[in-house]
Design a protein around this motif. Structure first.
Motif, PDB file in Angstrom:
ATOM      1  N   PHE A  98       0.821  -1.208   0.000  1.00  0.00           N
ATOM      2  CA  PHE A  98       0.000   0.000   0.000  1.00  0.00           C
ATOM      3  C   PHE A  98       0.860   1.267   0.000  1.00  0.00           C
ATOM      4  O   PHE A  98       2.018   1.248   0.428  1.00  0.00           O
ATOM      5  CB  PHE A  98      -0.896  -0.002   1.244  1.00  0.00           C
ATOM      6  CG  PHE A  98      -2.284  -0.518   0.997  1.00  0.00           C
ATOM      7  CD1 PHE A  98      -2.501  -1.595   0.150  1.00  0.00           C
ATOM      8  CD2 PHE A  98      -3.379   0.056   1.610  1.00  0.00           C
ATOM      9  CE1 PHE A  98      -3.778  -2.083  -0.084  1.00  0.00           C
ATOM     10  CE2 PHE A  98      -4.665  -0.410   1.388  1.00  0.00           C
ATOM     11  CZ  PHE A  98      -4.864  -1.478   0.538  1.00  0.00           C
TER      12      PHE A  98
ATOM     13  N   TRP B 135      -8.779   1.109  12.336  1.00  0.00           N
ATOM     14  CA  TRP B 135      -8.812  -0.205  11.699  1.00  0.00           C
ATOM     15  C   TRP B 135     -10.113  -0.949  11.980  1.00  0.00           C
ATOM     16  O   TRP B 135     -10.611  -1.676  11.113  1.00  0.00           O
ATOM     17  CB  TRP B 135      -7.582  -1.016  12.097  1.00  0.00           C
ATOM     18  CG  TRP B 135      -6.381  -0.538  11.340  1.00  0.00           C
ATOM     19  CD1 TRP B 135      -5.342   0.214  11.814  1.00  0.00           C
ATOM     20  CD2 TRP B 135      -6.134  -0.742   9.952  1.00  0.00           C
ATOM     21  NE1 TRP B 135      -4.448   0.487  10.797  1.00  0.00           N
ATOM     22  CE2 TRP B 135      -4.912  -0.087   9.647  1.00  0.00           C
ATOM     23  CE3 TRP B 135      -6.808  -1.417   8.933  1.00  0.00           C
ATOM     24  CZ2 TRP B 135      -4.371  -0.089   8.369  1.00  0.00           C
ATOM     25  CZ3 TRP B 135      -6.266  -1.423   7.653  1.00  0.00           C
ATOM     26  CH2 TRP B 135      -5.064  -0.767   7.382  1.00  0.00           C
TER      27      TRP B 135
ATOM     28  N   PHE C   7      -4.627  -7.932   5.503  1.00  0.00           N
ATOM     29  CA  PHE C   7      -3.714  -6.814   5.717  1.00  0.00           C
ATOM     30  C   PHE C   7      -2.559  -7.265   6.611  1.00  0.00           C
ATOM     31  O   PHE C   7      -2.786  -7.843   7.673  1.00  0.00           O
ATOM     32  CB  PHE C   7      -4.435  -5.639   6.392  1.00  0.00           C
ATOM     33  CG  PHE C   7      -5.297  -4.838   5.470  1.00  0.00           C
ATOM     34  CD1 PHE C   7      -4.763  -3.813   4.704  1.00  0.00           C
ATOM     35  CD2 PHE C   7      -6.652  -5.116   5.350  1.00  0.00           C
ATOM     36  CE1 PHE C   7      -5.556  -3.074   3.845  1.00  0.00           C
ATOM     37  CE2 PHE C   7      -7.460  -4.383   4.499  1.00  0.00           C
ATOM     38  CZ  PHE C   7      -6.909  -3.358   3.746  1.00  0.00           C
TER      39      PHE C   7
ATOM     40  N   VAL D  99       0.731  -2.937   4.651  1.00  0.00           N
ATOM     41  CA  VAL D  99       0.445  -1.538   4.961  1.00  0.00           C
ATOM     42  C   VAL D  99       1.294  -1.085   6.141  1.00  0.00           C
ATOM     43  O   VAL D  99       1.434  -1.796   7.130  1.00  0.00           O
ATOM     44  CB  VAL D  99      -1.068  -1.345   5.251  1.00  0.00           C
ATOM     45  CG1 VAL D  99      -1.535  -2.172   6.435  1.00  0.00           C
ATOM     46  CG2 VAL D  99      -1.410   0.118   5.440  1.00  0.00           C
TER      47      VAL D  99
ATOM     48  N   TYR E 103      -6.259   4.406   0.942  1.00  0.00           N
ATOM     49  CA  TYR E 103      -6.343   2.972   1.196  1.00  0.00           C
ATOM     50  C   TYR E 103      -7.465   2.333   0.367  1.00  0.00           C
ATOM     51  O   TYR E 103      -7.298   1.244  -0.194  1.00  0.00           O
ATOM     52  CB  TYR E 103      -6.579   2.705   2.679  1.00  0.00           C
ATOM     53  CG  TYR E 103      -5.365   2.894   3.572  1.00  0.00           C
ATOM     54  CD1 TYR E 103      -4.152   3.360   3.082  1.00  0.00           C
ATOM     55  CD2 TYR E 103      -5.436   2.589   4.929  1.00  0.00           C
ATOM     56  CE1 TYR E 103      -3.054   3.536   3.905  1.00  0.00           C
ATOM     57  CE2 TYR E 103      -4.340   2.742   5.772  1.00  0.00           C
ATOM     58  CZ  TYR E 103      -3.155   3.227   5.255  1.00  0.00           C
ATOM     59  OH  TYR E 103      -2.062   3.381   6.083  1.00  0.00           O
TER      60      TYR E 103
ATOM     61  N   THR F 296      -5.916   9.459   4.241  1.00  0.00           N
ATOM     62  CA  THR F 296      -5.365   8.116   4.388  1.00  0.00           C
ATOM     63  C   THR F 296      -6.407   7.062   4.019  1.00  0.00           C
ATOM     64  O   THR F 296      -6.131   6.130   3.250  1.00  0.00           O
ATOM     65  CB  THR F 296      -4.884   7.890   5.829  1.00  0.00           C
ATOM     66  OG1 THR F 296      -3.854   8.834   6.140  1.00  0.00           O
ATOM     67  CG2 THR F 296      -4.351   6.477   6.011  1.00  0.00           C
ATOM     68  N   GLU F 297      -7.619   7.220   4.524  1.00  0.00           N
ATOM     69  CA  GLU F 297      -8.671   6.253   4.203  1.00  0.00           C
ATOM     70  C   GLU F 297      -8.990   6.261   2.711  1.00  0.00           C
ATOM     71  O   GLU F 297      -9.172   5.197   2.098  1.00  0.00           O
ATOM     72  CB  GLU F 297      -9.934   6.546   5.014  1.00  0.00           C
ATOM     73  CG  GLU F 297     -11.048   5.550   4.732  1.00  0.00           C
ATOM     74  CD  GLU F 297     -12.182   5.629   5.740  1.00  0.00           C
ATOM     75  OE1 GLU F 297     -13.242   5.036   5.448  1.00  0.00           O
ATOM     76  OE2 GLU F 297     -12.013   6.259   6.797  1.00  0.00           O
TER      77      GLU F 297
END
Length: 252
Positions: free
Chosen positions: A64, A125, A138, A103, A86, A82-83
């Protein structure tokens, strides 16, 4: 025990990545999207490069993006970005049929209090994984942490089978770490999903070949191999020298 060749990947940051993958039957860890703008500004050319490389292997992991990204950032807009990145990376990985994802934690010492970082990472998370209806894994990688405790606590509290630990043994053997990589492995135990393997001088993150440095790579690899779910990515800059070391030591 699962054969090492089926558990072993070569990062696409390595010189000789596709040649070594093809020669030894290794997988590839796609690292082109570590830099997020390759998912948008330069996606067409990056996608072409990645698809060509993927012709050399049959199994893959996907790294990632991480530059300036932090799920536990103090600024809520950074968490939002960030989200978004991702989710974008998930879509790109899905296009390639890759479900094993690496990640970074995003932790920076002297910027974040550990208590804050732990609490906010758990919140992120749990929320993020709760939104996903995807069969993905992940692998949560250490970079600048001084011990395994914080990331272990985060993964344990999130408590989702899709979220395990990635031990980068080189990162755990620099001046930022107070703990030898073997102790990280002991702590991580069954929550370990993946390892990045490379060597260094015990101070700086040089990403040397496996046989070039202070780390006893055979000890660390053997400890990781004890867990059937653990996979490995060669992340040294010279892929051929690392493969030569692996061959000489009976791993491939």
């Amino acid at each position: 025990m699962i054969p090492m060749s089926q558990r072993l990947y070569m990062s696409t940051v390595c010189a000789g990545d596709t040649e070594m993958a093809e020669k030894y039957g290794l997988g590839l860890e796609i690292a082109e999207y570590c830099t997020a703008f390759n998912m948008d500004t330069y996606f067409a050319e990056t996608d072409k490069t990645v698809r060509k490389k993927m012709e050399s292997a049959g199994h893959f992991t996907f790294h990632f993006p991480f530059n300036e990204l932090c799920p536990a950032a103090i600024d809520p807009l950074v968490v939002e970005i960030t989200e978004r990145r991702y989710l974008q990376a998930l879509d790109v990985a899905e296009k390639y049929g890759i479900t094993r994802l690496v990640v970074h934690s995003g932790y920076v010492p002297l910027v974040y209090y550990k208590e804050w970082f732990t609490e906010k990472s758990i919140e992120f998370w749990k929320r993020f994984l709760g939104k996903l209806d995807k069969d993905v894994i992940f692998c949560y990688e250490n970079v600048m942490e001084d011990s395994p405790d914080m990331l272990y606590d985060i993964v344990s509290e999130v408590n989702d089978e899709r979220f395990g630990l990635c031990l980068d043994v080189g990162h755990a053997a620099t001046i930022v770490s107070n703990t030898h990589p073997r102790e990280w492995l002991k702590k991580y135990g069954g929550r370990l999903y993946h390892m990045h393997i490379h060597n260094n001088d015990g101070k700086m993150d040089y990403h040397n070949p496996l046989g070039d440095g202070v780390l006893d790579m055979k000890e660390l690899i053997d400890m990781g191999q004890a867990y059937d779910k653990v996979t490995f990515t060669i992340e040294s800059l010279d892929g051929e020298k690392s493969c030569t070391w692996l061959k000489e030591n009976g791993y491939i």
